[in-house]
Design an enzyme around this catalytic site. Structure first.
Site, PDB file in Angstrom:
ATOM      1  N   HIS A 151      -7.329 -17.740 -24.038  1.00  0.00           N
ATOM      2  CA  HIS A 151      -8.760 -17.427 -24.039  1.00  0.00           C
ATOM      3  C   HIS A 151      -9.306 -17.480 -22.607  1.00  0.00           C
ATOM      4  O   HIS A 151      -8.625 -17.962 -21.695  1.00  0.00           O
ATOM      5  CB  HIS A 151      -9.545 -18.399 -24.942  1.00  0.00           C
ATOM      6  CG  HIS A 151      -9.541 -19.811 -24.469  1.00  0.00           C
ATOM      7  ND1 HIS A 151      -8.774 -20.800 -25.031  1.00  0.00           N
ATOM      8  CD2 HIS A 151     -10.244 -20.410 -23.478  1.00  0.00           C
ATOM      9  CE1 HIS A 151      -8.994 -21.938 -24.416  1.00  0.00           C
ATOM     10  NE2 HIS A 151      -9.880 -21.736 -23.462  1.00  0.00           N
TER      11      HIS A 151
HETATM   12  P1  TYD Z   1      -8.412 -24.719 -29.165  1.00  0.00           P
HETATM   13  O1  TYD Z   1      -9.519 -23.966 -28.525  1.00  0.00           O
HETATM   14  O2  TYD Z   1      -7.600 -24.040 -30.196  1.00  0.00           O
HETATM   15  O3  TYD Z   1      -7.436 -25.297 -28.062  1.00  0.00           O
HETATM   16  P2  TYD Z   1      -6.548 -24.497 -26.955  1.00  0.00           P
HETATM   17  O4  TYD Z   1      -7.433 -23.514 -26.305  1.00  0.00           O
HETATM   18  O5  TYD Z   1      -6.110 -25.549 -26.004  1.00  0.00           O
HETATM   19  O6  TYD Z   1      -5.396 -23.872 -27.665  1.00  0.00           O
HETATM   20  O7  TYD Z   1      -9.017 -26.059 -29.765  1.00  0.00           O
HETATM   21  C1  TYD Z   1      -8.371 -26.795 -30.779  1.00  0.00           C
HETATM   22  C2  TYD Z   1      -9.408 -27.429 -31.677  1.00  0.00           C
HETATM   23  O8  TYD Z   1     -10.168 -28.409 -30.982  1.00  0.00           O
HETATM   24  C3  TYD Z   1     -10.388 -26.417 -32.238  1.00  0.00           C
HETATM   25  O9  TYD Z   1     -10.624 -26.765 -33.593  1.00  0.00           O
HETATM   26  C4  TYD Z   1     -11.662 -26.648 -31.454  1.00  0.00           C
HETATM   27  C5  TYD Z   1     -11.558 -28.102 -31.082  1.00  0.00           C
HETATM   28  N1  TYD Z   1     -12.201 -28.450 -29.795  1.00  0.00           N
HETATM   29  C6  TYD Z   1     -13.329 -29.231 -29.796  1.00  0.00           C
HETATM   30  O10 TYD Z   1     -13.841 -29.648 -30.849  1.00  0.00           O
HETATM   31  N2  TYD Z   1     -13.906 -29.547 -28.591  1.00  0.00           N
HETATM   32  C7  TYD Z   1     -13.381 -29.146 -27.419  1.00  0.00           C
HETATM   33  O11 TYD Z   1     -13.929 -29.472 -26.350  1.00  0.00           O
HETATM   34  C8  TYD Z   1     -12.200 -28.320 -27.422  1.00  0.00           C
HETATM   35  C9  TYD Z   1     -11.595 -27.820 -26.140  1.00  0.00           C
HETATM   36  C10 TYD Z   1     -11.638 -27.998 -28.642  1.00  0.00           C
END
Ligand code: TYD
Length: 136
Positions: free
Chosen positions: A49
Site C-alpha cells: 500500500h
Molecule cells: P495491515 O494494514 O494489513 O498491515 P500491513 O500493511 O503491515 O500488511 O494492518 C493489519 C491490521 O491491523 C488491520 O486490521 C488494520 C490494523 N491496524 C490498526 O488497527 N492500526 C494501525 O495503526 C495499523 C498499521 C493497522
C-alpha cells in the site's frame, strides 16, 4: 529515488545499548502513533500500500527484514538489519516489507493516527494517483 536512512545514536556502556528517539529531533515529525510487527510468518510480504498523507520511520529493532520502496517510476530495496537505523518513508510511496527473520520486530513511528481513508491499497490506483500528481 532518494532513500533516507537515519543512523540513531546508541548510548552504549558496559550494561548494553540504549537508543532514545524524540520527535522533531531524531524523528522529523510529531509521533502520533507507534505500531510494530512480530511473529511474521516465513515468506510473507506485508504492506502492499501507499499513503496519501503520512510520514513514517521504520526501525527493525530486532532481527532483520527488507523494505521495497516504489515511487511509481523507480523501485529500491532497503535492508533493515540494525536496531539503530531507521528508514524514512514519505507519502506517495508504495511499500512492501519482506524477508523477515523469524525473530524480526519491525517498529513503525507514524506522523498520523490510523486512518483507512489515507491508504491506497490498489497498485494501479497508486500509479494513477502519482502520475496525476506529477502532471499538476
Ligand atoms: P495491515 O494494514 O494489513 O498491515 P500491513 O500493511 O503491515 O500488511 O494492518 C493489519 C491490521 O491491523 C488491520 O486490521 C488494520 C490494523 N491496524 C490498526 O488497527 N492500526 C494501525 O495503526 C495499523 C498499521 C493497522
Amino acid at each position: 529515488m532518494q532513500v533516507i536512512k537515519y543512523m540513531f545514536q546508541p548510548h552504549g556502556d558496559d550494561r548494553g545499548q540504549l537508543v532514545a528517539l524524540e520527535e522533531f529531533k531524531d524523528i522529523p515529525f510529531k509521533i502520533k502513533r507507534v505500531y510494530y510487527m512480530y511473529d511474521t510468518t516465513e515468506g510473507v510480504v506485508r504492506g502492499h500500500h501507499a499513503h496519501k498523507s503520512l510520514e513514517q520511520i521504520l526501525i527493525c529493532i530486532h532481527g532483520s527484514c527488507k523494505i521495497r520502496l516504489d515511487n511509481g517510476s523507480e523501485k529500491k530495496v532497503v535492508p533493515l538489519e540494525k536496531p539503530y537505523e531507521g528508514l524514512y518513508v514519505a507519502n506517495d510511496m508504495w511499500r512492501e516489507m519482506f524477508d523477515f527473520s523469524s525473530d524480526a520486530v519491525l517498529m513503525v513511528l507514524a506522523s498520523e493516527l490510523y486512518d483507512e481513508s489515507d491508504y491506497i491499497r490498489d497498485y494501479d490506483e497508486f500509479l494513477e494517483y502519482v502520475n496525476s500528481k506529477s502532471e499538476e
